[in-house]
Design an enzyme around this catalytic site. Structure first.
Site, PDB file in Angstrom:
ATOM      1  N   TYR A   1       0.843  -1.195   0.000  1.00  0.00           N
ATOM      2  CA  TYR A   1       0.000   0.000   0.000  1.00  0.00           C
ATOM      3  C   TYR A   1       0.885   1.254   0.000  1.00  0.00           C
ATOM      4  O   TYR A   1       0.675   2.183  -0.776  1.00  0.00           O
ATOM      5  CB  TYR A   1      -0.903  -0.010   1.231  1.00  0.00           C
ATOM      6  CG  TYR A   1      -1.796   1.209   1.339  1.00  0.00           C
ATOM      7  CD1 TYR A   1      -3.018   1.252   0.699  1.00  0.00           C
ATOM      8  CD2 TYR A   1      -1.399   2.315   2.084  1.00  0.00           C
ATOM      9  CE1 TYR A   1      -3.836   2.372   0.783  1.00  0.00           C
ATOM     10  CE2 TYR A   1      -2.198   3.437   2.177  1.00  0.00           C
ATOM     11  CZ  TYR A   1      -3.413   3.460   1.535  1.00  0.00           C
ATOM     12  OH  TYR A   1      -4.205   4.571   1.611  1.00  0.00           O
ATOM     13  N   ASP A   2       1.895   1.230   0.872  1.00  0.00           N
ATOM     14  CA  ASP A   2       2.813   2.380   0.962  1.00  0.00           C
ATOM     15  C   ASP A   2       3.481   2.636  -0.379  1.00  0.00           C
ATOM     16  O   ASP A   2       3.685   3.782  -0.770  1.00  0.00           O
ATOM     17  CB  ASP A   2       3.895   2.139   2.019  1.00  0.00           C
ATOM     18  CG  ASP A   2       3.307   2.126   3.421  1.00  0.00           C
ATOM     19  OD1 ASP A   2       2.144   2.552   3.571  1.00  0.00           O
ATOM     20  OD2 ASP A   2       4.002   1.680   4.354  1.00  0.00           O
TER      21      ASP A   2
ATOM     22  N   SER B   1       1.298  13.903  12.367  1.00  0.00           N
ATOM     23  CA  SER B   1       1.696  12.563  11.939  1.00  0.00           C
ATOM     24  C   SER B   1       3.210  12.447  12.139  1.00  0.00           C
ATOM     25  O   SER B   1       3.842  13.372  12.614  1.00  0.00           O
ATOM     26  CB  SER B   1       1.303  12.329  10.492  1.00  0.00           C
ATOM     27  OG  SER B   1       2.008  13.237   9.681  1.00  0.00           O
ATOM     28  N   LEU B   2       3.752  11.324  11.782  1.00  0.00           N
ATOM     29  CA  LEU B   2       5.172  11.083  12.031  1.00  0.00           C
ATOM     30  C   LEU B   2       5.896  10.822  10.723  1.00  0.00           C
ATOM     31  O   LEU B   2       5.407  10.068   9.890  1.00  0.00           O
ATOM     32  CB  LEU B   2       5.332   9.824  12.885  1.00  0.00           C
ATOM     33  CG  LEU B   2       5.270   9.954  14.393  1.00  0.00           C
ATOM     34  CD1 LEU B   2       5.325   8.575  15.020  1.00  0.00           C
ATOM     35  CD2 LEU B   2       6.434  10.800  14.901  1.00  0.00           C
TER      36      LEU B   2
ATOM     37  N   GLU C   1      -1.707   5.541  22.146  1.00  0.00           N
ATOM     38  CA  GLU C   1      -2.024   4.504  21.177  1.00  0.00           C
ATOM     39  C   GLU C   1      -2.919   3.449  21.825  1.00  0.00           C
ATOM     40  O   GLU C   1      -2.604   2.939  22.904  1.00  0.00           O
ATOM     41  CB  GLU C   1      -0.699   3.869  20.709  1.00  0.00           C
ATOM     42  CG  GLU C   1      -0.797   3.083  19.433  1.00  0.00           C
ATOM     43  CD  GLU C   1      -0.689   3.949  18.167  1.00  0.00           C
ATOM     44  OE1 GLU C   1      -0.616   5.196  18.277  1.00  0.00           O
ATOM     45  OE2 GLU C   1      -0.689   3.359  17.070  1.00  0.00           O
TER      46      GLU C   1
ATOM     47  N   CYS D   1       6.257 -41.347  -4.795  1.00  0.00           N
ATOM     48  CA  CYS D   1       7.319 -40.513  -4.241  1.00  0.00           C
ATOM     49  C   CYS D   1       8.198 -40.008  -5.382  1.00  0.00           C
ATOM     50  O   CYS D   1       8.659 -40.800  -6.200  1.00  0.00           O
ATOM     51  CB  CYS D   1       8.146 -41.328  -3.254  1.00  0.00           C
ATOM     52  SG  CYS D   1       9.618 -40.455  -2.698  1.00  0.00           S
TER      53      CYS D   1
ATOM     54  N   LYS E   1       7.307   1.698  18.896  1.00  0.00           N
ATOM     55  CA  LYS E   1       6.166   2.234  18.148  1.00  0.00           C
ATOM     56  C   LYS E   1       5.072   1.179  18.126  1.00  0.00           C
ATOM     57  O   LYS E   1       5.154   0.193  17.391  1.00  0.00           O
ATOM     58  CB  LYS E   1       6.590   2.622  16.735  1.00  0.00           C
ATOM     59  CG  LYS E   1       5.464   3.236  15.933  1.00  0.00           C
ATOM     60  CD  LYS E   1       5.969   3.847  14.645  1.00  0.00           C
ATOM     61  CE  LYS E   1       4.850   4.487  13.863  1.00  0.00           C
ATOM     62  NZ  LYS E   1       3.835   3.521  13.412  1.00  0.00           N
TER      63      LYS E   1
HETATM   64  O1  D41 Z   1       3.653   4.169  19.722  1.00  0.00           O
HETATM   65  C1  D41 Z   1       3.241   4.905  18.818  1.00  0.00           C
HETATM   66  N1  D41 Z   1       2.538   4.376  17.846  1.00  0.00           N
HETATM   67  C2  D41 Z   1       3.521   6.356  18.805  1.00  0.00           C
HETATM   68  C3  D41 Z   1       2.882   7.157  17.859  1.00  0.00           C
HETATM   69  C4  D41 Z   1       4.405   6.950  19.736  1.00  0.00           C
HETATM   70  N2  D41 Z   1       5.044   6.213  20.680  1.00  0.00           N
HETATM   71  N3  D41 Z   1       4.619   8.285  19.688  1.00  0.00           N
HETATM   72  C5  D41 Z   1       4.013   9.074  18.783  1.00  0.00           C
HETATM   73  N4  D41 Z   1       4.266  10.401  18.792  1.00  0.00           N
HETATM   74  C6  D41 Z   1       3.691  11.189  17.914  1.00  0.00           C
HETATM   75  C7  D41 Z   1       4.022  12.659  17.985  1.00  0.00           C
HETATM   76  C8  D41 Z   1       5.493  12.850  17.932  1.00  0.00           C
HETATM   77  C9  D41 Z   1       3.380  13.390  16.835  1.00  0.00           C
HETATM   78  C10 D41 Z   1       3.491  13.200  19.273  1.00  0.00           C
HETATM   79  C11 D41 Z   1       3.102   8.532  17.821  1.00  0.00           C
HETATM   80  C12 D41 Z   1       2.499   9.443  16.915  1.00  0.00           C
HETATM   81  N5  D41 Z   1       2.814  10.768  16.990  1.00  0.00           N
HETATM   82  C13 D41 Z   1       1.538   9.084  15.899  1.00  0.00           C
HETATM   83  N6  D41 Z   1       0.761   8.016  15.862  1.00  0.00           N
HETATM   84  C14 D41 Z   1      -0.006   8.066  14.767  1.00  0.00           C
HETATM   85  C15 D41 Z   1       0.287   9.187  14.091  1.00  0.00           C
HETATM   86  C16 D41 Z   1       1.232   9.844  14.795  1.00  0.00           C
END
Ligand code: D41
Length: 673
Positions: free
Chosen positions: A37-38, A83-84, A174, A409, A116
């Site tokens: 998808y990406d 977003s990240l 999350e 076989c 993450k």
């Molecule tokens: O664990 C995660 N999925 C996670 C997502 C995390 N540990 N930190 C995050 N920090 C951010 C910011 C830096 C923007 C506060 C994130 C996300 N954002 C994030 N998750 C989905 C979109 C952005």
């Protein structure tokens, strides 16, 4: 490409992406891996940036995040949920760090490193310490009100601890579904004929967006906080890690693995550490998030479009990828099992290149409906053997071919037999079959059996094909001239191998029993048999009942042992082994295993990191313990590794003592006197 065909390609991509968006966001049932998808999205973004005149307002690139649905009230985020950005390699991370340092004009940065979590972002608004609203991220500006489902997540506090701010505090984090809960949920759903989820992230997203909180409550969701949005007053400290600490004090769950590190080297060390721990974590993570800790520095860095310049996600290699099935054929195993194997066009997934995957057996191949020519999703998670998750039906070519299991076989042409009620098809050739001979010899030479270093797969293939090795005993007839005459075998390595074979002659009854290849006799059963009988002759003579008296030996295993020693050829091989100098100590039978743990019944559960469960079992039994597979009132102790599940719960309910790996190590040290 001409402008026309670019326009066409853009249209095709948009169409495909829209379909996948629908599958993903509306049906919660994606048909292709994220990595694919990406790629589609990146290709479209690239084409549009090269041809801005072709961008339309409806293009999927013009919408970040998911579709906002009308089923829920929408929530406008007072501060956008950013977003990240991503990095995919050490080099890209070093570039990120360099840009940050250059902008701030400093030598080193303090970062917060966080696993993450692979779930969905959630905003929780507290007022006067009470949860007043929960919202999804949506497109970052506007999300959906999911207060009704967020309230049933046990990890989400409905009230904060004393001392939390009385004004507004927006916590972001999350929502995820732990692996164990996901597996249990799917198992139940499948049994009930209900819809299953493809991965824990979809399960979390789908559950959060359930209309019925009663249904949501049945699905095990959890939550970790990772940042804040709106905060009234002066509650906020001066950095991110300190904020997370305050959130934890306020009663919010914060991932215990988060760590403050110095510089990019610290980030890389954390990445390596979590890569190792990934499989043992109770939840899915798909990378590491690095954040500049200091808020002053964060402000100075600011953000580009919708992502902060002060944070990035370092993605693990994708665990699912697409490839095509070039062919399907079968492999013949040590016991004659005929296994269908898909030959794939090489695909890089989970950090390795995969070219072959087992389809396990005919029924499994039919259930997944894998055909030659199909496009398939290949998954490799951690150290687990790669597998085909599913076929992508839309991509099946018209000339895709079904594979039929052979009736003979492919190696020795003996008939293949499939016993009623059994999943495996077997070659009936026994040791006539070169494939079975090869596998039998490989197993015999393997580390836990006779442990013959240097007798590798290729060499065994050559020696079996030349009929130099016809059975396991022939290994001990190998000499330097024979070996040195082979392709790619120097005099020196031939000499080393002969020396290794000589060393292997001095062995143990357990290794011999394991290595000789009796069906269903693994390491642990071999150890039990060796201990119980002490001498090989006693096993050869033992009848079915005598065998069943051995711990862990049931009627099926006992009948395999009996059948093995009733076979004249097998007895002849054992006699040859002896004649050729293979020997092992004769011992007295040890029926009532006495030792420091005699009388104790121990249950091992969960993932042990320091020792394999099978090895721990053997070691504990050698100390006199009974190692059982289920917890009851008679259990003296449960050793719970990571991801321990129902056995741990049961132990707690019954009040049985529970220990971790330290306790296990303590017990095992009793044997080291
Ligand atoms: O664990 C995660 N999925 C996670 C997502 C995390 N540990 N930190 C995050 N920090 C951010 C910011 C830096 C923007 C506060 C994130 C996300 N954002 C994030 N998750 C989905 C979109 C952005």
């Amino acid at each position: 490409m001409s402008e026309d065909s670019i326009q066409q390609r853009i249209e095709t991509l948009r169409h495909q992406i829209e379909q996948h968006n629908h599958q993903y966001y509306v049906l919660d049932a994606p048909k292709i891996p994220d990595a694919e998808y990406d790629r589609l999205m990146r290709e479209l973004t690239k084409l549009e940036s090269e041809h801005p005149e072709l961008v339309t307002a409806e293009s999927p690139t013009q919408r970040v995040g998911g579709a906002v649905e009308e089923r829920f009230d929408s929530v406008r985020h007072e501060l956008p949920m950013l977003s990240l950005g991503n990095v995919f390699s050490e080099q890209e991370l070093r570039d990120f760090d360099r840009r940050v340092r250059e902008r701030l004009d400093v030598d080193t940065i303090v970062y917060s490193c966080e696993p993450k979590l692979d779930g969905v972002a959630l905003s929780l608004l507290y007022e006067g310490g009470r949860l007043v609203r929960a919202a999804t991220r949506g497109d970052g500006q506007t999300g959906e009100d999911v207060t009704h489902t967020a309230r049933v997540i046990p990890a989400v506090p409905l009230r904060l601890m004393d001392g939390a701010p009385q004004g507004r505090l927006e916590v972001r984090g999350e929502v995820y579904m732990p692996k164990a809960g996901f597996a249990a949920y799917n198992k139940r759903a499948e049994a009930a004929g209900e819809k299953t989820f493809v991965n824990p992230r979809n399960a979390a997203a789908g559950t959060l967006r359930q209309l019925d909180p009663q249904l949501a409550a049945k699905r095990p969701l959890a939550f970790f906080a990772y940042s804040v949005g709106v905060v009234d007053g002066d509650w906020l400290p001066s950095g991110h890690v300190a904020t997370l600490e305050l959130l934890a004090e306020a009663g919010l769950p914060v991932c215990p693995h988060n760590q403050r590190v110095d510089g990019v080297e610290g980030c890389l060390a954390f990445y390596a550490e979590m890569t190792d721990k990934r499989d043992t974590l109770p939840y899915e993570i798909d990378g590491i998030v690095y954040k500049v800790d200091d808020y002053e520095q964060q402000r100075e860095l600011g953000f580009v479009s919708k992502a902060p310049r002060w944070a990035t996600a370092h993605k693990f290699p994708a665990q699912e990828e697409l490839t095509t099935v070039a062919d399907i054929d079968v492999q013949v195993g040590r016991t004659g099992a005929i296994t269908p194997v898909a030959r794939l066009n090489p695909v890089f997934v989970g950090g390795v290149t995969v070219t072959n995957v087992t389809l396990h057996n005919e029924d499994e191949m039919r259930r997944k409906d894998v055909r030659i020519g199909d496009t398939v999703i290949v998954r490799r998670a951690g150290d687990v053997i790669p597998e085909i998750v599913a076929v992508v039906p839309d991509r099946r070519p018209i000339d895709a071919r079904l594979f039929t299991m052979p009736s003979q076989c492919p190696v020795c042409q003996s008939p293949v037999e499939r016993v009623e009620g059994e999943a495996v098809a077997r070659c009936t050739g026994g040791l006539i079959c070169a494939a079975q001979r090869k596998e039998a010899i490989r197993h015999f030479a393997s580390r836990k059996a006779l442990d013959i270093e240097g007798l590798g797969d290729k060499l065994i293939d050559q020696l079996v094909e030349a009929e130099t090795l016809n059975n396991v005993a022939d290994v001990f007839r190998l000499d330097v001239p024979t070996l040195a005459a082979l392709d790619r075998m120097a005099e020196k390595s031939a000499g080393n191998l002969v020396a290794a074979i000589e060393t292997a002659k001095s062995t143990t009854l357990q290794r011999l029993l394991y290595g000789i290849g009796i069906r269903e006799v693994g390491e642990s059963t071999a150890a039990n048999l060796a201990r119980w009988f002490g001498r090989l002759e006693a096993i050869v003579e033992a009848d079915q009942d005598a065998l069943e008296a051995v711990p862990d030996v049931g009627p099926i295993v006992a009948s395999h042992i009996r059948a093995f020693f009733d076979n004249e050829d097998n007895l002849a091989v054992i006699a040859s082994l002896r004649e050729l100098g293979v020997h092992w100590p004769q011992k007295k039978p040890q029926r009532t295993q006495t030792g420091p743990l005699t009388g104790q019944t121990i249950v091992l559960t969960g993932t042990l990191t320091s020792i394999k469960r099978s090895e721990a079992k053997i070691a504990l039994e050698a100390l006199g313990a009974k190692v059982s597979g289920s917890v009851s009132k008679a259990t003296s102790l449960v050793i719970a590794g990571e991801k321990a599940g129902s056995k741990l719960t049961k132990a707690t309910e019954l009040g049985v003592e529970v220990g971790g790996e330290e306790k296990l190590a303590e017990l095992l040290s009793l044997g080291k006197t």
